[in-house]
Design a protein around this motif. Structure first.
Motif, PDB file in Angstrom:
ATOM      1  N   GLY A 244       8.158   3.876  -1.375  1.00  0.00           N
ATOM      2  CA  GLY A 244       7.210   2.990  -2.023  1.00  0.00           C
ATOM      3  C   GLY A 244       7.450   2.752  -3.505  1.00  0.00           C
ATOM      4  N   TRP A 245       6.360   2.343  -4.188  1.00  0.00           N
ATOM      5  CA  TRP A 245       6.451   1.895  -5.575  1.00  0.00           C
ATOM      6  C   TRP A 245       6.886   2.992  -6.538  1.00  0.00           C
ATOM      7  CZ3 TRP A 245       6.801  -2.851  -4.801  1.00  0.00           C
ATOM      8  CH2 TRP A 245       5.935  -3.574  -3.992  1.00  0.00           C
ATOM      9  N   ALA A 246       6.469   4.233  -6.288  1.00  0.00           N
ATOM     10  CA  ALA A 246       6.848   5.307  -7.215  1.00  0.00           C
ATOM     11  C   ALA A 246       8.355   5.547  -7.204  1.00  0.00           C
ATOM     12  CB  ALA A 246       6.104   6.598  -6.875  1.00  0.00           C
ATOM     13  N   GLY A 247       8.995   5.312  -6.070  1.00  0.00           N
ATOM     14  CA  GLY A 247      10.452   5.440  -6.016  1.00  0.00           C
ATOM     15  C   GLY A 247      11.151   4.389  -6.857  1.00  0.00           C
TER      16      GLY A 247
ATOM     17  N   THR B 266      14.686  -0.950 -23.077  1.00  0.00           N
ATOM     18  CA  THR B 266      13.234  -0.804 -22.904  1.00  0.00           C
ATOM     19  C   THR B 266      12.679  -1.679 -21.782  1.00  0.00           C
ATOM     20  OG1 THR B 266      12.891  -2.453 -24.653  1.00  0.00           O
ATOM     21  CG2 THR B 266      12.821  -0.124 -25.298  1.00  0.00           C
ATOM     22  N   SER B 267      13.426  -2.710 -21.377  1.00  0.00           N
ATOM     23  CA  SER B 267      12.950  -3.520 -20.246  1.00  0.00           C
ATOM     24  C   SER B 267      12.875  -2.680 -18.979  1.00  0.00           C
ATOM     25  CB  SER B 267      13.865  -4.731 -20.035  1.00  0.00           C
ATOM     26  OG  SER B 267      15.146  -4.340 -19.563  1.00  0.00           O
ATOM     27  N   HIS B 268      13.779  -1.714 -18.828  1.00  0.00           N
ATOM     28  CA  HIS B 268      13.724  -0.816 -17.674  1.00  0.00           C
ATOM     29  C   HIS B 268      12.480   0.074 -17.739  1.00  0.00           C
ATOM     30  CE1 HIS B 268      17.530  -2.204 -16.388  1.00  0.00           C
ATOM     31  NE2 HIS B 268      18.279  -1.534 -17.243  1.00  0.00           N
ATOM     32  N   LEU B 269      12.140   0.506 -18.921  1.00  0.00           N
ATOM     33  CA  LEU B 269      10.956   1.352 -19.067  1.00  0.00           C
ATOM     34  C   LEU B 269       9.688   0.562 -18.730  1.00  0.00           C
ATOM     35  CD1 LEU B 269       9.806   4.086 -19.844  1.00  0.00           C
ATOM     36  CD2 LEU B 269       9.853   3.374 -22.239  1.00  0.00           C
ATOM     37  N   HIS B 270       9.634  -0.676 -19.121  1.00  0.00           N
ATOM     38  CA  HIS B 270       8.457  -1.488 -18.804  1.00  0.00           C
ATOM     39  C   HIS B 270       8.391  -1.800 -17.313  1.00  0.00           C
ATOM     40  CE1 HIS B 270       7.222  -1.710 -22.904  1.00  0.00           C
ATOM     41  NE2 HIS B 270       8.353  -2.292 -23.299  1.00  0.00           N
ATOM     42  N   LYS B 271       9.548  -1.950 -16.677  1.00  0.00           N
ATOM     43  CA  LYS B 271       9.574  -2.093 -15.216  1.00  0.00           C
ATOM     44  C   LYS B 271       9.052  -0.821 -14.551  1.00  0.00           C
ATOM     45  CE  LYS B 271      11.167  -6.071 -13.683  1.00  0.00           C
ATOM     46  NZ  LYS B 271      10.441  -6.866 -12.658  1.00  0.00           N
ATOM     47  N   ALA B 272       9.458   0.335 -15.066  1.00  0.00           N
ATOM     48  CA  ALA B 272       8.961   1.606 -14.525  1.00  0.00           C
ATOM     49  C   ALA B 272       7.444   1.676 -14.652  1.00  0.00           C
ATOM     50  CB  ALA B 272       9.614   2.775 -15.257  1.00  0.00           C
ATOM     51  N   GLN B 273       6.932   1.233 -15.789  1.00  0.00           N
ATOM     52  CA  GLN B 273       5.478   1.232 -15.981  1.00  0.00           C
ATOM     53  C   GLN B 273       4.791   0.297 -14.981  1.00  0.00           C
ATOM     54  OE1 GLN B 273       4.140  -0.461 -19.687  1.00  0.00           O
ATOM     55  NE2 GLN B 273       2.222   0.703 -19.663  1.00  0.00           N
ATOM     56  N   GLU B 274       5.372  -0.868 -14.769  1.00  0.00           N
ATOM     57  CA  GLU B 274       4.795  -1.831 -13.829  1.00  0.00           C
ATOM     58  C   GLU B 274       4.679  -1.226 -12.431  1.00  0.00           C
ATOM     59  OE1 GLU B 274       6.386  -5.824 -11.511  1.00  0.00           O
ATOM     60  OE2 GLU B 274       7.109  -5.434 -13.550  1.00  0.00           O
ATOM     61  N   TYR B 275       5.746  -0.566 -11.982  1.00  0.00           N
ATOM     62  CA  TYR B 275       5.746  -0.050 -10.613  1.00  0.00           C
ATOM     63  C   TYR B 275       4.923   1.225 -10.475  1.00  0.00           C
ATOM     64  CZ  TYR B 275       9.023  -3.590  -9.105  1.00  0.00           C
ATOM     65  OH  TYR B 275       9.595  -4.794  -8.766  1.00  0.00           O
ATOM     66  N   ILE B 276       4.914   2.064 -11.488  1.00  0.00           N
ATOM     67  CA  ILE B 276       4.099   3.276 -11.363  1.00  0.00           C
ATOM     68  C   ILE B 276       2.614   2.919 -11.412  1.00  0.00           C
ATOM     69  CG2 ILE B 276       3.868   4.040 -13.772  1.00  0.00           C
ATOM     70  CD1 ILE B 276       4.645   6.187 -10.639  1.00  0.00           C
ATOM     71  N   SER B 277       2.261   1.866 -12.112  1.00  0.00           N
ATOM     72  CA  SER B 277       0.871   1.411 -12.108  1.00  0.00           C
ATOM     73  C   SER B 277       0.448   0.983 -10.712  1.00  0.00           C
ATOM     74  CB  SER B 277       0.681   0.252 -13.094  1.00  0.00           C
ATOM     75  OG  SER B 277       0.936   0.663 -14.416  1.00  0.00           O
ATOM     76  N   LYS B 278       1.334   0.272 -10.010  1.00  0.00           N
ATOM     77  CA  LYS B 278       1.055  -0.098  -8.621  1.00  0.00           C
ATOM     78  C   LYS B 278       0.878   1.139  -7.754  1.00  0.00           C
ATOM     79  CE  LYS B 278       3.434  -4.568  -8.142  1.00  0.00           C
ATOM     80  NZ  LYS B 278       4.361  -5.319  -7.288  1.00  0.00           N
TER      81      LYS B 278
ATOM     82  N   GLY C  33       0.783  -1.231   0.000  1.00  0.00           N
ATOM     83  CA  GLY C  33       0.000   0.000   0.000  1.00  0.00           C
ATOM     84  C   GLY C  33       0.809   1.272   0.000  1.00  0.00           C
ATOM     85  N   ASP C  34       2.140   1.171  -0.087  1.00  0.00           N
ATOM     86  CA  ASP C  34       2.997   2.365  -0.092  1.00  0.00           C
ATOM     87  C   ASP C  34       3.309   2.745  -1.534  1.00  0.00           C
ATOM     88  OD1 ASP C  34       4.876   4.370   0.166  1.00  0.00           O
ATOM     89  OD2 ASP C  34       6.117   3.301   1.637  1.00  0.00           O
ATOM     90  N   GLY C  35       2.649   3.797  -2.013  1.00  0.00           N
ATOM     91  CA  GLY C  35       2.866   4.241  -3.383  1.00  0.00           C
ATOM     92  C   GLY C  35       3.815   5.392  -3.524  1.00  0.00           C
ATOM     93  N   THR C  36       4.476   5.817  -2.449  1.00  0.00           N
ATOM     94  CA  THR C  36       5.266   7.045  -2.466  1.00  0.00           C
ATOM     95  C   THR C  36       6.593   6.878  -3.185  1.00  0.00           C
ATOM     96  OG1 THR C  36       6.429   6.591  -0.377  1.00  0.00           O
ATOM     97  CG2 THR C  36       4.281   7.713  -0.234  1.00  0.00           C
ATOM     98  N   VAL C  37       7.187   8.019  -3.507  1.00  0.00           N
ATOM     99  CA  VAL C  37       8.551   8.032  -4.049  1.00  0.00           C
ATOM    100  C   VAL C  37       9.546   7.697  -2.947  1.00  0.00           C
ATOM    101  CG1 VAL C  37      10.343   9.512  -5.046  1.00  0.00           C
ATOM    102  CG2 VAL C  37       7.990   9.659  -5.905  1.00  0.00           C
TER     103      VAL C  37
END
Length: 403
Positions: A64-67, A82-94, A57-61
């Protein structure tokens, strides 16, 4: 010192001895570059395993997940994988699914996930999603510019954290997605708040701006004065010359005179204990305000002080608290990188490389384990971010803070 920091085992820079880390032009050696890359990869694997037990439940930078999304966005910008970019998308979605609806700041509020989300979706060329994040970010503007004493002005939980989110978006998009007037209005509110508190407290210090957090006058950038003044001096904030000369400069001078004989700075006004050498409290955080003040006003006193800060970090910056950004060796090392980029003096590149060596030996020194051991600001993600920045030290900037 022995309670909080390890004795620095490394020799300081000697221009007459060859470095195993860089050449005379400051270019990293292939061997050191490979060591950095290997450790980044190794720590990423450890981090991914550790994050399986992180707070969902921690979405913060900050913790949490945004960080984690911000780390992967940084790695994508550096390696173009691009695998790093897709990882970024996965975590920012959370992150965007568990925003707190309690704060407007970048590090500890909802502005951070929205700003990082906008940047990730921009890189993914998902324009609709990026614009939606920006729209939601701008909905917070009215609460941030309302002169309400219940909202603090500092970076972690106050108006400054919202200001950084706006600046972050414009920088990532490389255009004025956030109108300059919005940024200026936040700065004007911060200035008005600081003037009001200075009058209300009837301070005898002579500083025209004052800020508090939980009834304490903090000095460091996380909760206090140096972070606020650092941002008010940023050209992108558009603070007028009159306010800079009349309000900001005397306030910077006030902080500068709080310096201990050692060159370190107290965590709070009237705190006489010369103990903390963290980004959040002490010389490693105040150094950025001093560098920016020197860039703007060109006064010798600022140069003298930030050079002393660098010596304090070198002597007392390998912290027993760990390897993180907020209160660890990685965060402290960014002060050397800031000075290297200002002065091009190889001494500061050397010192950053030595702290990177320390971080490459992650876990071998008996440091304490942070509360959130894999997060961006307390844990392993922040160390990875720093080691990645060491690959291009002339572009390095302290994440979620340095402009």
């Amino acid at each position: 010192m022995s309670e909080r920091a390890f004795q620095n085992p490394y020799p300081d820079f000697n221009p007459h001895q060859p470095s195993g880390h860089f050449d005379t032009a400051g270019r990293l050696t292939p061997e050191f570059t490979q060591r950095l890359q290997n450790k980044i990869w190794e720590l990423l694997q450890q981090m991914e395993k550790g994050l399986k037990s992180a707070d969902p439940g921690d979405g913060t930078v900050y913790t949490g997940w945004a960080g984690i999304a911000l780390l992967y966005l940084h790695l994508f910008k550096l390696f173009r994988d691009t695998s790093h970019l897709h990882k970024a998308q996965e975590y920012i979605s959370k992150s965007l699914k568990c925003m707190s609806k309690q704060g407007v700041t970048f590090l500890c509020g909802d502005a951070g996930p929205l700003a990082v989300g906008a940047a990730v979706y921009y890189e993914l060329q998902q324009e609709k999603e990026a614009e939606e994040c920006i729209r939601r970010l701008l909905q917070m503007h009215q609460s941030a510019v309302k002169l309400d004493a219940r909202m603090a002005d500092e970076l972690l939980y106050g108006r400054l954290g919202y200001l950084y989110a706006l600046l972050f978006v414009n920088k990532r998009f490389n255009e004025e997605k956030i109108p300059a007037s919005y940024i200026q209005q936040v700065c004007e509110t911060i200035l008005a708040s600081g003037e009001g508190l200075a009058r209300k407290r009837n301070l005898s210090t002579g500083t025209p701006l004052m800020y508090e957090w939980y009834r304490e006058y903090y000095v460091g950038p996380a909760h206090g004065l140096s972070g606020i003044y650092y941002f008010l001096m940023q050209p992108d904030c558009g603070v007028c010359q009159d306010s800079l000369q009349r309000l900001v400069k005397p306030s910077v001078d006030f902080v500068n005179q709080l310096k201990f004989p050692s060159g370190n700075f107290p965590p709070c006004i009237d705190d006489t204990r010369d103990l903390l050498v963290h980004w959040c409290h002490g010389a490693p955080g105040v150094i950025y305000m001093l560098i920016q003040a020197y860039k703007m006003f060109r006064e010798q006193s600022y140069l003298t002080s930030f050079l002393q800060c660098a010596d304090v970090i070198w002597q007392r910056g390998l912290l027993k608290k760990g390897y993180g950004l907020c209160h660890g060796a990685a965060g402290n090392a960014y002060g050397f990188l800031a000075l290297y980029n200002l002065t091009e003096d190889l001494k500061y590149l050397h010192r950053a490389c030595m702290f990177a060596d320390w971080c490459i030996d992650y876990g071998d020194h008996g440091c304490r384990t942070p509360d959130t051991p894999f997060s961006l600001f307390e844990g392993m993600a922040g160390t990875i971010y720093f080691l990645a920045d060491m690959l291009e030290p002339n572009k390095a900037k302290f994440p979620a803070f340095e402009m």
